[in-house]
Design a protein around this motif. Structure first.
Motif, PDB file in Angstrom:
ATOM      1  N   PHE A 140      13.609 -13.996   6.573  1.00 51.12           N
ATOM      2  CA  PHE A 140      13.050 -15.320   6.319  1.00 51.12           C
ATOM      3  C   PHE A 140      13.225 -16.228   7.534  1.00 51.12           C
ATOM      4  O   PHE A 140      12.365 -17.075   7.802  1.00 51.12           O
ATOM      5  CB  PHE A 140      13.690 -15.936   5.072  1.00 51.12           C
ATOM      6  N   ALA A 141      14.312 -16.046   8.279  1.00 53.63           N
ATOM      7  CA  ALA A 141      14.474 -16.805   9.519  1.00 53.63           C
ATOM      8  C   ALA A 141      13.371 -16.443  10.503  1.00 53.63           C
ATOM      9  O   ALA A 141      12.784 -17.323  11.150  1.00 53.63           O
ATOM     10  CB  ALA A 141      15.849 -16.520  10.129  1.00 53.63           C
ATOM     11  N   GLY A 142      13.079 -15.142  10.637  1.00 55.33           N
ATOM     12  CA  GLY A 142      12.028 -14.713  11.549  1.00 55.33           C
ATOM     13  C   GLY A 142      10.664 -15.218  11.138  1.00 55.33           C
ATOM     14  O   GLY A 142       9.867 -15.652  11.984  1.00 55.33           O
ATOM     15  N   ARG A 143      10.377 -15.168   9.861  1.00 59.97           N
ATOM     16  CA  ARG A 143       9.071 -15.629   9.367  1.00 59.97           C
ATOM     17  C   ARG A 143       8.886 -17.128   9.612  1.00 59.97           C
ATOM     18  O   ARG A 143       7.876 -17.561  10.174  1.00 59.97           O
ATOM     19  CB  ARG A 143       8.957 -15.319   7.871  1.00 59.97           C
ATOM     20  N   ALA A 144       9.874 -17.910   9.161  1.00 62.17           N
ATOM     21  CA  ALA A 144       9.759 -19.365   9.318  1.00 62.17           C
ATOM     22  C   ALA A 144       9.744 -19.754  10.790  1.00 62.17           C
ATOM     23  O   ALA A 144       8.981 -20.631  11.214  1.00 62.17           O
ATOM     24  CB  ALA A 144      10.911 -20.061   8.592  1.00 62.17           C
ATOM     25  N   GLY A 145      10.594 -19.095  11.583  1.00 62.02           N
ATOM     26  CA  GLY A 145      10.699 -19.456  12.997  1.00 62.02           C
ATOM     27  C   GLY A 145       9.413 -19.260  13.757  1.00 62.02           C
ATOM     28  O   GLY A 145       9.014 -20.122  14.558  1.00 62.02           O
ATOM     29  N   LEU A 146       8.713 -18.156  13.511  1.00 60.62           N
ATOM     30  CA  LEU A 146       7.493 -17.919  14.272  1.00 60.62           C
ATOM     31  C   LEU A 146       6.364 -18.842  13.823  1.00 60.62           C
ATOM     32  O   LEU A 146       5.588 -19.331  14.654  1.00 60.62           O
ATOM     33  CB  LEU A 146       7.044 -16.458  14.170  1.00 60.62           C
ATOM     34  N   ILE A 147       6.272 -19.109  12.533  1.00 61.62           N
ATOM     35  CA  ILE A 147       5.237 -20.042  12.070  1.00 61.62           C
ATOM     36  C   ILE A 147       5.456 -21.421  12.682  1.00 61.62           C
ATOM     37  O   ILE A 147       4.512 -22.062  13.178  1.00 61.62           O
ATOM     38  CB  ILE A 147       5.223 -20.112  10.529  1.00 61.62           C
ATOM     39  N   ASP A 148       6.702 -21.897  12.663  1.00 61.35           N
ATOM     40  CA  ASP A 148       7.001 -23.192  13.277  1.00 61.35           C
ATOM     41  C   ASP A 148       6.630 -23.196  14.756  1.00 61.35           C
ATOM     42  O   ASP A 148       6.088 -24.185  15.269  1.00 61.35           O
ATOM     43  CB  ASP A 148       8.487 -23.514  13.130  1.00 61.35           C
ATOM     44  N   PHE A 149       6.921 -22.081  15.424  1.00 60.24           N
ATOM     45  CA  PHE A 149       6.641 -22.047  16.860  1.00 60.24           C
ATOM     46  C   PHE A 149       5.140 -22.019  17.134  1.00 60.24           C
ATOM     47  O   PHE A 149       4.672 -22.672  18.081  1.00 60.24           O
ATOM     48  CB  PHE A 149       7.309 -20.838  17.524  1.00 60.24           C
ATOM     49  N   LEU A 150       4.374 -21.290  16.323  1.00 54.50           N
ATOM     50  CA  LEU A 150       2.918 -21.260  16.533  1.00 54.50           C
ATOM     51  C   LEU A 150       2.321 -22.662  16.413  1.00 54.50           C
ATOM     52  O   LEU A 150       1.407 -23.025  17.163  1.00 54.50           O
ATOM     53  CB  LEU A 150       2.262 -20.315  15.523  1.00 54.50           C
ATOM     54  N   ARG A 151       2.876 -23.442  15.492  1.00 51.47           N
ATOM     55  CA  ARG A 151       2.402 -24.828  15.368  1.00 51.47           C
ATOM     56  C   ARG A 151       2.692 -25.611  16.653  1.00 51.47           C
ATOM     57  O   ARG A 151       1.838 -26.307  17.191  1.00 51.47           O
ATOM     58  CB  ARG A 151       3.105 -25.487  14.184  1.00 51.47           C
ATOM     59  N   GLY A 152       3.941 -25.475  17.157  1.00 53.50           N
ATOM     60  CA  GLY A 152       4.296 -26.157  18.402  1.00 53.50           C
ATOM     61  C   GLY A 152       3.512 -25.633  19.591  1.00 53.50           C
ATOM     62  O   GLY A 152       3.211 -26.383  20.530  1.00 53.50           O
ATOM     63  N   LEU A 153       3.181 -24.330  19.569  1.00 53.03           N
ATOM     64  CA  LEU A 153       2.406 -23.747  20.662  1.00 53.03           C
ATOM     65  C   LEU A 153       1.035 -24.400  20.759  1.00 53.03           C
ATOM     66  O   LEU A 153       0.544 -24.686  21.863  1.00 53.03           O
ATOM     67  CB  LEU A 153       2.268 -22.234  20.431  1.00 53.03           C
ATOM     68  N   GLY A 154       0.438 -24.672  19.593  1.00 52.30           N
ATOM     69  CA  GLY A 154      -0.853 -25.360  19.605  1.00 52.30           C
ATOM     70  C   GLY A 154      -0.741 -26.737  20.220  1.00 52.30           C
ATOM     71  O   GLY A 154      -1.599 -27.166  21.005  1.00 52.30           O
ATOM     72  N   GLN A 155       0.351 -27.464  19.899  1.00 51.55           N
ATOM     73  CA  GLN A 155       0.547 -28.798  20.462  1.00 51.55           C
ATOM     74  C   GLN A 155       0.804 -28.728  21.965  1.00 51.55           C
ATOM     75  O   GLN A 155       0.286 -29.545  22.732  1.00 51.55           O
ATOM     76  CB  GLN A 155       1.716 -29.486  19.757  1.00 51.55           C
ATOM     77  N   ARG A 156       1.584 -27.756  22.388  1.00 54.15           N
ATOM     78  CA  ARG A 156       1.885 -27.628  23.815  1.00 54.15           C
ATOM     79  C   ARG A 156       0.622 -27.300  24.612  1.00 54.15           C
ATOM     80  O   ARG A 156       0.379 -27.887  25.682  1.00 54.15           O
ATOM     81  CB  ARG A 156       2.944 -26.530  24.023  1.00 54.15           C
ATOM     82  N   TYR A 157      -0.187 -26.374  24.104  1.00 51.20           N
ATOM     83  CA  TYR A 157      -1.420 -26.034  24.819  1.00 51.20           C
ATOM     84  C   TYR A 157      -2.377 -27.226  24.865  1.00 51.20           C
ATOM     85  O   TYR A 157      -3.099 -27.421  25.858  1.00 51.20           O
ATOM     86  CB  TYR A 157      -2.105 -24.833  24.169  1.00 51.20           C
ATOM     87  N   LEU A 158      -2.385 -28.041  23.833  1.00 52.41           N
ATOM     88  CA  LEU A 158      -3.243 -29.225  23.863  1.00 52.41           C
ATOM     89  C   LEU A 158      -2.791 -30.164  24.977  1.00 52.41           C
ATOM     90  O   LEU A 158      -3.627 -30.735  25.705  1.00 52.41           O
ATOM     91  CB  LEU A 158      -3.195 -29.937  22.511  1.00 52.41           C
ATOM     92  N   ASN A 159      -1.481 -30.315  25.156  1.00 47.91           N
ATOM     93  CA  ASN A 159      -0.968 -31.144  26.251  1.00 47.91           C
ATOM     94  C   ASN A 159      -1.299 -30.554  27.617  1.00 47.91           C
ATOM     95  O   ASN A 159      -1.365 -31.282  28.608  1.00 47.91           O
ATOM     96  CB  ASN A 159       0.540 -31.314  26.115  1.00 47.91           C
TER      97      ASN A 159
END
Length: 824
Positions: A140-159
């Protein structure tokens, strides 16, 4: 209150995001209503909570009571540790306490438990017979962690000027269920498959470190995207010009998939000697032999590093701050770090802080070595949330409760912890105001004072806490008259992770340090001198650090190389030679190297000589073993025998018993120690006084059978006597039990010695005592006396058991002659 069948469930109070529960309403319903009370649970009282993932009303609906008052509960459950004022007297508590690691910050909780004479079980310590944790949230740590990161990845690429489908994702906690979160990731994947990703950010490569549950959970989410997994050795191919040109020919110059790469330790390091290949066992035991390569062979091609590996400071880092700076100077594509392991200042040196569920990222600029909370500037974004499983509180609780509910009946109904199954007893840290025997090391680690004249630093790595080897290590030091001080402790945070403990071990006498070193080295071997048979050599490994007294360093510096003579070239001689050489490497060579802080010229401190009547046989035994040589020797040639014995410190005879008297006579004459695996017969027993006069040890019965059976027997007998027990009967079964694949002869017997000798042994008479009566079996009738033995847990074994020689002598040797009915 213990065992009254009333269970309490705490309201979590340590973190606002902690919404998990140990038991869901459905679990409570089964415990309360299955089999009309046969579960051992009569009532369940739930403290009210407005943030728990399951509302109070759902618990009421299944028959639970909602109340802040848990005073009638004999067993009280939580996820995280409660506030100290919530601990009630004489109750049993179960939660993640983090107290068994002896960290000072958690001692107030343990002291409160002890002061209230409460009982404490820890989920982290509930394990099966292989030491594998039964209750964990890793995936569950792995699942939640990667989903959270994909969201941040979208924000970082937008910047950075790129719009990607990742922008539409929410954080894991924003979805009502794991299924809903997965559906959102699938939608992102469908958009990538149809619309593609901007070429400027491709190839988009996710590198996963480790192969445990956290990594598997993260990979599970990654696989919902259109993807291809690439072997670490082929990452360079993704960046070859021909491939890039093929990609640019696609519609609108976009790429329609992402790439994954799973790396383990063999992809992160290489041996410092170019002639040596990577060996996992050697790496775990001797990481100083290896240098890091991840920053050269993998990191230059990674867009995202998903870190799920366990790390100790004695291992090379995955990435240092300097290595990251060099990577950015060379223009690497690395955008972010998803550190699911949350190992602060660990394998990723620049990840120096945890982050929050609602603020999961910080930005690290390697050029200015600065940290920021925005995503606008240069550097990498890093996520390091340490309570990821609670983001999927509903599914994580269901998974956790499915396993925990299997144990609740026993925990709730047993008044005496000795009545509990072994896996629950081993998880009990404190009971009735005292630490249980397995955890008596906790105050010892906290309170041991080191005021010796001489001391060295010893590093122990392995399953120190989950297999309770820490008790054995501390017992060794104290029994020898030494003292210790805990300098550093790092405990594995996953099911299979090892722990690391650094102790300053001291004594006023250098001979005591010698004894401690020898015993700790024995503990670190697959078969220890304490009668413990390790299934894996990585259960515990040992490294000796610097000597803190110059006189000791000088004394050890002038020690001569120890030489051991092995007589024989049978099946057991080669593994014996290999083990002796490896022991020498651990216990002396590297010790001296680190003690003197100079290059020690020999890799191994023990030299082995294998002697056989036929030189070719001896040469086959030593082939490929460093510091092992072969010689030709007829032991019946007394002059030649004495010549070879005089050149060594220890003789190990693996020859037939009939040869031992001659060999022993030479050892007594030349004052050399002798070890054999054979039974001690009358001819050897008569040499006792002569050996003592010569100041040597002659040790017999040091093999499998006899040998290991003696050690295990004495350990069990001593443990029973310490607890005030009495041995009513004692039967020892030992022999060549093969794996099914090796049961390839008519006897289904594993021959590790001369088959003719094994058959001859089947004609030895036997004597033993059974139900008070002494029974004797003649040699010619021995096979007719065989009985069948069936082991319920191992139905495939159909064992035939024969009485073995004279068992009566072991009653006195084991110290149970006046107690037991003895058979062997």
């Amino acid at each position: 209150m213990l065992g009254n069948g009333v269970v309490g469930i705490l309201a979590e109070s340590m973190n606002k995001w902690e919404r998990r529960v140990p038991l869901t309403p459905s679990h409570c319903a089964r415990l309360l209503h299955s089999g009309k009370g046969n579960t051992g649970v009569a009532r369940i009282v739930v403290q009210p909570s407005t943030k728990r993932i399951h509302h109070d009303a759902l618990y009421e609906d299944v028959g639970c009571e909602i109340s802040n008052n848990l005073s009638e509960c004999g067993l009280i459950l939580g996820i995280k540790q409660p506030q100290l004022e919530m601990i009630l007297p004489a109750r049993a508590y179960v939660f993640f306490s983090h107290t068994h690691k002896a960290q000072k910050e958690n001692m107030p909780l343990l002291n409160k438990i002890l002061a209230e004479k409460a009982t404490l079980f820890d989920y982290e310590l509930i394990a099966n017979e292989r030491g594998e944790r039964l209750l964990a949230f890793g995936k569950f740590a792995g699942r939640a962690g990667l989903i959270d990161f994909l969201r941040g990845l979208g924000q970082r690429y937008l910047n950075l000027g790129y719009s990607t489908p990742f922008l539409s994702l929410g954080a894991s906690y924003m979805y009502p269920s794991l299924a809903a979160a997965k559906a959102a990731v699938i939608s992102v994947g469908e958009e990538i498959a149809t619309m593609g990703l901007p070429l400027g950010i491709c190839p988009l490569v996710f590198v996963f470190t480790g192969s445990g549950n956290a990594s598997l959970g993260a990979q599970e989410i990654f696989r919902l995207l259109p993807h291809t997994f690439v072997d670490p050795s082929r990452l360079t191919e993704l960046f070859e010009p021909a491939r890039v040109q093929t990609q640019t020919a696609q519609v609108a110059k976009r790429v329609f998939q992402v790439y994954g790469c799973v790396v383990t330790c063999q992809d992160m390091v290489e041996h410092r000697n170019p002639a040596e290949v990577f060996d996992k066992g050697d790496y775990y035991a001797h990481p100083e032999h290896y240098k890091p390569t991840f920053h050269e062979k993998v990191a230059p091609y990674a867009s995202v590093i998903v870190n799920c590996m366990y790390w100790e400071k004695r291992f090379p880092r995955l990435l240092s701050s300097k290595q990251l700076q060099d990577l950015f100077r060379r223009g690497c594509p690395l955008v972010g770090i998803c550190d699911i392991s949350c190992d602060i200042g660990g394998s990723l040196e620049f990840v120096n802080q945890t982050t929050l569920v609602d603020s999961p990222f910080f930005r690290y600029d390697p050029f200015s070595h600065s940290y920021h909370r925005d995503m606008d500037g240069s550097g990498v974004i890093c996520a390091a949330v340490d309570i990821l499983p609670t983001e999927f509180a509903k599914e994580a609780s269901q998974h956790f409760g499915d396993i925990l509910s299997l144990f609740i009946g026993s925990l709730a109904s047993k008044k005496d912890i000795e009545e509990l199954p072994v896996h629950l007893r081993r998880a009990c840290i404190a009971h009735g105001g005292a630490l249980t025997s397995l955890y008596e090391y906790i105050p010892r680690m906290l309170n041991s004072d080191l005021e010796p004249v001489l001391f060295f630093v010893v590093s122990l790595r392995g399953h120190l806490f989950d297999q309770f080897l820490i008790n054995e290590a501390l017992d060794i030091i104290e029994a020898a008259g030494g003292s210790f001080h805990m300098a550093n402790c790092q405990v594995g945070q996953s099911t299979n992770a090892m722990s690391f403990l650094e102790l300053e071990v001291g004594a006023d006498d250098s001979a005591v340090l010698d004894d401690i070193l020898d015993s700790l080295t024995s503990l670190a071997n697959p078969t220890s001198g304490h009668g413990i048979i390790r299934e894996k050599t990585d259960m515990v490994s040992l490294k000796i650090g610097r000597i803190q007294e110059n006189d000791i360093g000088k004394r050890y510096n002038i020690r001569k190389k120890a030489t051991i003579l092995i007589l024989g070239a049978g099946r057991v001689c080669q593994p014996a030679a290999e083990l002796l050489v490896s022991i020498g490497s651990i216990s002396s060579g590297q010790w001296l190297n680190s003690c003197m802080e100079t290059e020690f010229q020999e890799n191994n401190y023990v030299e082995v000589i294998v002697a056989s009547l036929y030189l070719k046989d001896a040469e086959e035994v030593v082939e490929g073993i460093p510091n092992a040589t072969a010689v030709q020797l007829d032991v019946m040639d007394y002059g030649s025998l004495c010549k070879h014995v005089s050149q060594v410190e220890v003789v190990i005879s693996l020859l037939p018993t009939s040869c031992h008297s001659t060999i022993a006579d030479a050892c007594i004459k030349l004052k050399r120690h002798l070890i054999t695996a054979s039974y001690v017969d009358d001819s050897m027993s008569k040499l006792d006084e002569a050996a003592k006069s010569a100041g040597i040890a002659i040790i017999g019965e040091m093999g499998l059978d006899p040998g290991i059976d003696h050690m295990m027997a004495m350990k069990m007998i001593n443990q029973a006597h310490v607890r005030g027990g009495r041995i009513k009967s004692f039967t020892s079964y030992c022999g060549g039990i093969p794996s099914p694949a090796a049961a390839n002869n008519p006897l289904a017997y594993k021959f590790s010695w001369n088959p003719a000798g094994a058959i001859r042994a089947g004609r030895n008479p036997a004597t033993y005592r059974y139900h008070g009566e002494i029974l004797h079996v003649d040699g010619e009738n021995l096979y007719d006396s065989a009985i069948s033995l069936r082991i319920p847990d191992l139905p495939a074994f159909a064992l035939e058991c024969l009485p073995n020689r004279n068992s009566l002598i072991y009653g006195d040797l084991y110290g149970i002659g006046h107690e037991a009915v003895l058979a062997k």
